[in-house]
Design an enzyme around this catalytic site. Structure first.
Site, PDB file in Angstrom:
ATOM      1  N   HIS A   1       0.854  -1.184   0.000  1.00 12.51           N
ATOM      2  CA  HIS A   1       0.000   0.000   0.000  1.00 12.51           C
ATOM      3  C   HIS A   1       0.890   1.234   0.000  1.00 12.51           C
ATOM      4  O   HIS A   1       1.718   1.417   0.884  1.00 12.51           O
ATOM      5  CB  HIS A   1      -0.899  -0.008   1.233  1.00 12.51           C
ATOM      6  CG  HIS A   1      -1.793   1.192   1.328  1.00 12.51           C
ATOM      7  ND1 HIS A   1      -2.765   1.468   0.396  1.00 12.51           N
ATOM      8  CD2 HIS A   1      -1.829   2.192   2.237  1.00 12.51           C
ATOM      9  CE1 HIS A   1      -3.383   2.588   0.732  1.00 12.51           C
ATOM     10  NE2 HIS A   1      -2.836   3.047   1.854  1.00 12.51           N
TER      11      HIS A   1
ATOM     12  N   LYS B   1      -0.913  10.689   1.005  1.00 17.29           N
ATOM     13  CA  LYS B   1       0.036  10.149   0.011  1.00 17.29           C
ATOM     14  C   LYS B   1      -0.351  10.551  -1.406  1.00 17.29           C
ATOM     15  O   LYS B   1       0.483  11.031  -2.188  1.00 17.29           O
ATOM     16  CB  LYS B   1       0.101   8.618   0.133  1.00 17.29           C
ATOM     17  CG  LYS B   1       0.569   8.111   1.478  1.00 17.29           C
ATOM     18  CD  LYS B   1       0.711   6.604   1.502  1.00 17.29           C
ATOM     19  CE  LYS B   1      -0.618   5.886   1.285  1.00 17.29           C
ATOM     20  NZ  LYS B   1      -1.581   6.160   2.362  1.00 17.29           N
TER      21      LYS B   1
ATOM     22  N   ASP C   1      -1.823   3.853  -4.628  1.00 15.84           N
ATOM     23  CA  ASP C   1      -2.608   2.986  -3.744  1.00 15.84           C
ATOM     24  C   ASP C   1      -2.045   1.574  -3.635  1.00 15.84           C
ATOM     25  O   ASP C   1      -1.749   1.093  -2.550  1.00 15.84           O
ATOM     26  CB  ASP C   1      -4.076   2.943  -4.181  1.00 15.84           C
ATOM     27  CG  ASP C   1      -4.939   2.259  -3.127  1.00 15.84           C
ATOM     28  OD1 ASP C   1      -4.878   2.669  -1.957  1.00 15.84           O
ATOM     29  OD2 ASP C   1      -5.646   1.302  -3.483  1.00 15.84           O
TER      30      ASP C   1
ATOM     31  N   ARG D   1      16.592  15.553  13.470  1.00 13.22           N
ATOM     32  CA  ARG D   1      16.644  16.944  13.021  1.00 13.22           C
ATOM     33  C   ARG D   1      17.926  17.265  12.268  1.00 13.22           C
ATOM     34  O   ARG D   1      18.036  18.320  11.638  1.00 13.22           O
ATOM     35  CB  ARG D   1      16.522  17.885  14.233  1.00 13.22           C
ATOM     36  CG  ARG D   1      15.196  17.725  14.975  1.00 13.22           C
ATOM     37  CD  ARG D   1      15.091  18.724  16.109  1.00 13.22           C
ATOM     38  NE  ARG D   1      15.108  20.103  15.634  1.00 13.22           N
ATOM     39  CZ  ARG D   1      15.042  21.175  16.440  1.00 13.22           C
ATOM     40  NH1 ARG D   1      14.960  20.996  17.752  1.00 13.22           N
ATOM     41  NH2 ARG D   1      15.079  22.383  15.944  1.00 13.22           N
TER      42      ARG D   1
END
Length: 312
Positions: free
Chosen positions: A139, A160, A178, A244
Site C-alpha cells: 500500500h 500520500k 494505492d 533533526r
C-alpha cells in the site's frame, strides 16, 4: 502457486521463428535459467535440467553434425521430456532434422533466432526473470523523482495521493497509486509498477479518481521504476523524537533487501511535496559522496575543539 510464462509469450516477445510443434506453444516455462545441452549430446544425462529452455548455439550444432544420424536422434529424444518447455536455435543455424523429428513427436516447440548465442541468452534470461520474479503488493504511492523511484508509504488518509499529485504538477512522474506491485528481478533490484486496472490513476479524497496521463500528458507517467528510497508519512507525534540533523539512517526490508527509509511527520503547514523532492535530491547527493549532516557535524566538532584550545 508458482509463476510461469508460456513458450508463446517468449516467442512473441523476442520475435522468434517457429520451426515446428506449434501445438506446444502453450507449454509453461517455470525457470529463468537456460541450458546449453553440450554434455547431453555426449550421452551424459546424470544431471539434465529438463525444465529449462534448451539453447543451441554453434558449438552444440557443430558437435551434433559429427554424430551418426541414429545416435543424434537418440540423444534428441532423450532431451525431449514432459517438462522440457522448448528448444531454441541461435544465429539462424540450420536446425537438425533429427531435432525437429524428436521434438515434433512430443509437441515441444523448436524456435530459431538470428541473434548470436550470447546475446540471445541474455535477452531470454532478462525476459524470463522479469516475468517470473517474485511479486508482492504494498500500500503506497510510487513516484519517479529526479530519476529516483520514491515509494511513499503511510496510513490511509495521511495524504500520500495528494502529495503525489503535487509532485506530478512539479514535473515528476507517477508510477502507481494505492497499490504498488513490487517484483525482485535480482539481488539488487526492486521494480515497482501498477496493476493494469488502476494504471495512471490517482484517487483524491473529495475529488474522486483522476487520470494523470489524460490531465498532464504522457510525460507525467511511467509504467515501472526501480525503487531506491522509501518515504514514510506519519501523523505528527509530539512525544516522538524526530531526526533533526539527518545522521540517523533508517532501513526497511522488502523481500530480502534493505531499502533506505526516511520518516516524515505530517502536520498542517508542511509542504510534503517539496520536502520529499528535497529528500530525493539530498539522497542523490549522499550517493555522490556529499553528506550535509556529516559535514555539519565535522565543522561543529572543529569549532568546539578550536574554542576549547583558545580557552585553555
Amino acid at each position: 502457486m508458482s509463476k510461469s510464462v508460456s513458450v508463446k509469450e517468449l516467442k512473441e516477445r523476442l520475435q522468434l521463428e517457429l520451426v515446428c510443434a506449434e501445438e506446444g506453444l502453450e507449454r509453461p516455462i517455470l525457470t529463468s535459467d537456460l541450458s546449453r545441452p553440450g554434455l547431453e549430446l555426449t550421452g551424459f544425462f546424470s544431471y539434465y535440467p529438463e525444465d529449462r529452455v534448451q539453447l543451441f548455439g554453434m558449438t552444440e550444432i557443430s558437435f551434433s553434425e559429427g554424430m551418426e544420424p541414429k545416435e543424434r536422434l537418440k540423444r534428441y529424444r532423450q532431451m525431449c521430456t514432459s517438462r522440457t518447455p522448448a528448444f531454441v536455435v541461435s544465429r539462424n543455424l540450420e536446425t537438425p532434422k533429427e531435432l525437429i523429428q524428436a521434438a515434433s513427436e512430443v509437441s515441444i516447440p523448436v524456435l530459431r533466432s538470428r541473434l548470436k548465442t550470447t546475446r540471445l541468452s541474455v535477452y531470454i534470461t532478462n525476459f524470463l526473470e522479469s516475468k517470473l520474479a517474485p511479486v508482492i503488493s504494498m500500500h503506497g504511492v510510487l513516484v519517479d523523482i529526479y530519476g529516483l523511484g520514491v515509494l511513499i508509504t503511510g496510513n490511509s488518509g495521511v495524504g500520500k495521493s495528494e502529495t503525489a499529485l503535487e509532485l506530478v504538477k512539479r514535473g515528476h512522474r507517477l508510477v502507481a497509486d494505492d497499490n504498488v506491485e513490487i517484483r525482485q528481478e535480482d539481488e539488487l533490484s526492486l521494480i515497482g509498477s501498477s496493476p493494469a486496472i488502476i494504471e495512471h490513476l490517482l484517487e483524491i479524497r473529495g475529488l474522486g479518481i483522476i487520470n494523470v496521463m489524460t490531465l498532464f500528458g504522457a510525460g507525467a507517467v511511467r509504467s515501472s521504476k526501480k525503487i531506491t528510497l522509501v518515504v514514510h508519512l506519519e501523523n505528527w507525534d509530539s512525544e516522538k523524537h524526530y531526526d533533526r540533523v539527518g545522521l540517523d539512517e533508517e532501513k526497511t526490508r522488502i523481500f530480502d533487501m534493505d531499502v533506505p527509509k526516511i520518516t516524515i511527520p505530517v502536520r498542517p503547514g508542511r509542504n510534503l511535496s517539496v520536502i520529499i523532492e528535497v529528500a530525493a535530491m539530498n539522497f542523490r547527493l549522499k550517493n555522490m559522496g556529499y553528506n550535509a549532516a556529516e559535514q555539519f557535524t565535522q565543522d561543529l566538532n572543529k569549532l568546539i575543539n578550536h574554542n576549547r584550545s583558545i580557552n585553555d
